[in-house]
Design a protein around this motif. Sequence first.
Motif, PDB file in Angstrom:
ATOM      1  N   SER A 180       1.180  -1.349  -0.007  1.00 32.20           N
ATOM      2  CA  SER A 180       0.373  -0.567  -0.301  1.00 32.20           C
ATOM      3  C   SER A 180       1.163   1.567   0.143  1.00 32.20           C
ATOM      4  CB  SER A 180      -1.236   0.161   0.368  1.00 32.20           C
ATOM      5  OG  SER A 180       0.305   0.006   1.988  1.00 32.20           O
ATOM      6  N   GLU A 181       2.262   1.586   0.492  1.00 32.29           N
ATOM      7  CA  GLU A 181       3.112   1.747   0.638  1.00 32.29           C
ATOM      8  C   GLU A 181       4.097   1.652   0.263  1.00 32.29           C
ATOM      9  OE1 GLU A 181       2.751   4.134   4.502  1.00 32.29           O
ATOM     10  OE2 GLU A 181       0.969   5.286   4.531  1.00 32.29           O
ATOM     11  N   ILE A 182       5.029   3.051  -0.627  1.00 30.50           N
ATOM     12  CA  ILE A 182       6.856   2.302  -1.419  1.00 30.50           C
ATOM     13  C   ILE A 182       6.681   3.247  -0.732  1.00 30.50           C
ATOM     14  CG2 ILE A 182       7.640   1.369  -3.194  1.00 30.50           C
ATOM     15  CD1 ILE A 182       5.634   0.712  -5.065  1.00 30.50           C
ATOM     16  N   ARG A 183       8.172   3.633  -0.184  1.00 34.50           N
ATOM     17  CA  ARG A 183       9.116   5.087  -0.189  1.00 34.50           C
ATOM     18  C   ARG A 183      10.289   4.639  -0.749  1.00 34.50           C
ATOM     19  NH1 ARG A 183       8.739   6.977   4.982  1.00 34.50           N
ATOM     20  NH2 ARG A 183       6.882   5.409   5.572  1.00 34.50           N
ATOM     21  N   LEU A 184      10.045   5.813  -1.236  1.00 34.93           N
ATOM     22  CA  LEU A 184      11.391   5.484  -2.452  1.00 34.93           C
ATOM     23  C   LEU A 184      12.632   6.482  -1.986  1.00 34.93           C
ATOM     24  CD1 LEU A 184       9.501   7.233  -4.985  1.00 34.93           C
ATOM     25  CD2 LEU A 184       9.975   4.511  -5.092  1.00 34.93           C
ATOM     26  N   SER A 185      12.434   7.420  -0.905  1.00 33.62           N
ATOM     27  CA  SER A 185      13.440   7.901  -0.864  1.00 33.62           C
ATOM     28  C   SER A 185      14.656   6.592  -0.100  1.00 33.62           C
ATOM     29  CB  SER A 185      13.452   9.134   0.283  1.00 33.62           C
ATOM     30  OG  SER A 185      12.398   8.560   1.490  1.00 33.62           O
ATOM     31  N   PHE A 186      14.345   6.022   0.960  1.00 34.11           N
ATOM     32  CA  PHE A 186      15.341   4.888   1.548  1.00 34.11           C
ATOM     33  C   PHE A 186      15.632   4.432   1.101  1.00 34.11           C
ATOM     34  CE2 PHE A 186      12.495   7.981   4.916  1.00 34.11           C
ATOM     35  CZ  PHE A 186      13.658   8.781   5.099  1.00 34.11           C
ATOM     36  N   GLU A 187      14.762   3.942  -0.567  1.00 36.61           N
ATOM     37  CA  GLU A 187      15.456   3.047  -1.272  1.00 36.61           C
ATOM     38  C   GLU A 187      15.915   2.731  -2.583  1.00 36.61           C
ATOM     39  OE1 GLU A 187      14.000  -0.682  -1.783  1.00 36.61           O
ATOM     40  OE2 GLU A 187      12.252   0.245  -1.131  1.00 36.61           O
ATOM     41  N   SER A 188      17.759   1.666  -2.039  1.00 34.20           N
ATOM     42  CA  SER A 188      18.219   1.748  -2.674  1.00 34.20           C
ATOM     43  C   SER A 188      17.763   0.906  -4.260  1.00 34.20           C
ATOM     44  CB  SER A 188      19.986   0.888  -2.055  1.00 34.20           C
ATOM     45  OG  SER A 188      19.326  -0.013  -1.732  1.00 34.20           O
ATOM     46  N   LYS A 189      16.747   0.402  -4.329  1.00 38.04           N
ATOM     47  CA  LYS A 189      16.486  -0.873  -5.068  1.00 38.04           C
ATOM     48  C   LYS A 189      16.049   0.030  -6.161  1.00 38.04           C
ATOM     49  CE  LYS A 189      15.377  -3.837  -2.143  1.00 38.04           C
ATOM     50  NZ  LYS A 189      14.673  -5.122  -0.929  1.00 38.04           N
ATOM     51  N   ARG A 190      16.088  -0.302  -8.008  1.00 43.83           N
ATOM     52  CA  ARG A 190      15.647  -0.053  -8.504  1.00 43.83           C
ATOM     53  C   ARG A 190      14.292  -0.536  -8.771  1.00 43.83           C
ATOM     54  NH1 ARG A 190      18.051  -0.397 -13.990  1.00 43.83           N
ATOM     55  NH2 ARG A 190      16.713   1.063 -14.488  1.00 43.83           N
ATOM     56  N   LEU A 191      13.066   0.482  -9.249  1.00 47.44           N
ATOM     57  CA  LEU A 191      11.846  -0.753  -9.402  1.00 47.44           C
ATOM     58  C   LEU A 191      11.310  -0.331 -10.880  1.00 47.44           C
ATOM     59  CD1 LEU A 191      10.106   0.651  -6.096  1.00 47.44           C
ATOM     60  CD2 LEU A 191      11.457  -1.416  -5.954  1.00 47.44           C
ATOM     61  N   ILE A 192      10.692  -1.629 -11.106  1.00 43.68           N
ATOM     62  CA  ILE A 192       9.369  -0.960 -11.827  1.00 43.68           C
ATOM     63  C   ILE A 192       7.998  -1.604 -11.119  1.00 43.68           C
ATOM     64  CG2 ILE A 192       8.572  -2.494 -14.032  1.00 43.68           C
ATOM     65  CD1 ILE A 192      11.039  -3.134 -14.812  1.00 43.68           C
ATOM     66  N   ILE A 193       7.114  -0.496 -12.241  1.00 40.50           N
ATOM     67  CA  ILE A 193       5.720  -0.644 -11.230  1.00 40.50           C
ATOM     68  C   ILE A 193       4.830  -0.678 -11.724  1.00 40.50           C
ATOM     69  CG2 ILE A 193       4.614   0.446  -8.879  1.00 40.50           C
ATOM     70  CD1 ILE A 193       7.299   2.113  -8.036  1.00 40.50           C
ATOM     71  N   ASN A 194       3.710  -1.566 -11.620  1.00 38.43           N
ATOM     72  CA  ASN A 194       2.861  -1.798 -11.893  1.00 38.43           C
ATOM     73  C   ASN A 194       1.170  -1.057 -11.524  1.00 38.43           C
ATOM     74  OD1 ASN A 194       0.228  -2.474 -13.493  1.00 38.43           O
ATOM     75  ND2 ASN A 194       1.471  -3.502 -14.589  1.00 38.43           N
TER      76      ASN A 194
END
Length: 248
Positions: A175-189
């Motif tokens: 329900s929530e994705i925190r991008l700022s602490f996310e070192s991962k690259r993401l593909i989001i659908n």
Amino acid sequence: MRYAILADIHSNLVAFQAVLRDIESKGGTDEIWCLGDVVGYGPEPHACIELLCQYKHICVAGNHDWAAIGKVDISDFNPHAAQAILWTRQQLAAGDVNYLQDLPQKISRGDFTLVHGSPRYPIWEYLEPGWLSMKDVEDNFNRFDTKFCLVGHSHRPIVFQQDSLKRYSVATIPSEIRLSFESKRLIINPGGVGQPRDGDPRASYAMYDSEAQMVYHYRVNYDITATQQKMLENDLPSSLIERLSCGY
Ligand code: ZN
């Protein structure tokens, strides 16, 4: 800034309006990022394009968008989808055709790349487990330059991750994705607005808050029977009408 991320509206005006009301109730949006397939399957293609164009938005081309104007061949569509496309062609105004004709296959905005299908095959490839190997997922991560990519097409709310060691995984969207602490690259659908396919018939969309560096995922109830009634009145295939009830 708040960006509403909408995919696969599919001529389902009632679902689209419900999502827009939900967006307003949550504080509105500065811009809609649309991931393609505005038309196809559903009963109100012209009204959906018209409504989308009332908002500040960007939009990439989907396979149904281009099939509806003859820009891609419908021979790869299943018979029911093809029947809906042929019906859709008759419903489009000249302005709608021009709008769909000019949609780009790929858009980059800040940290995000937007495509309908996948980074390597923007119109046609389904980026979902079962269709692709993890090797294919890896190849897709190599086909865009930004940190994040937004896709539609499969109508399933999922997230692919590439960690710092270039390991790959896939999960249902939280329900929530925190991008700022996310070192991962993401593909989001974000899942589909007009024809969800993950077993939940509610409309699905996401919101990117650039200040908070968060992506939120939402589900919205809409009047499914109202859309089904309009499809029935226009003799659209019964399988397309029925699938809306079960979210597949
Ligand atoms: Zn679609």
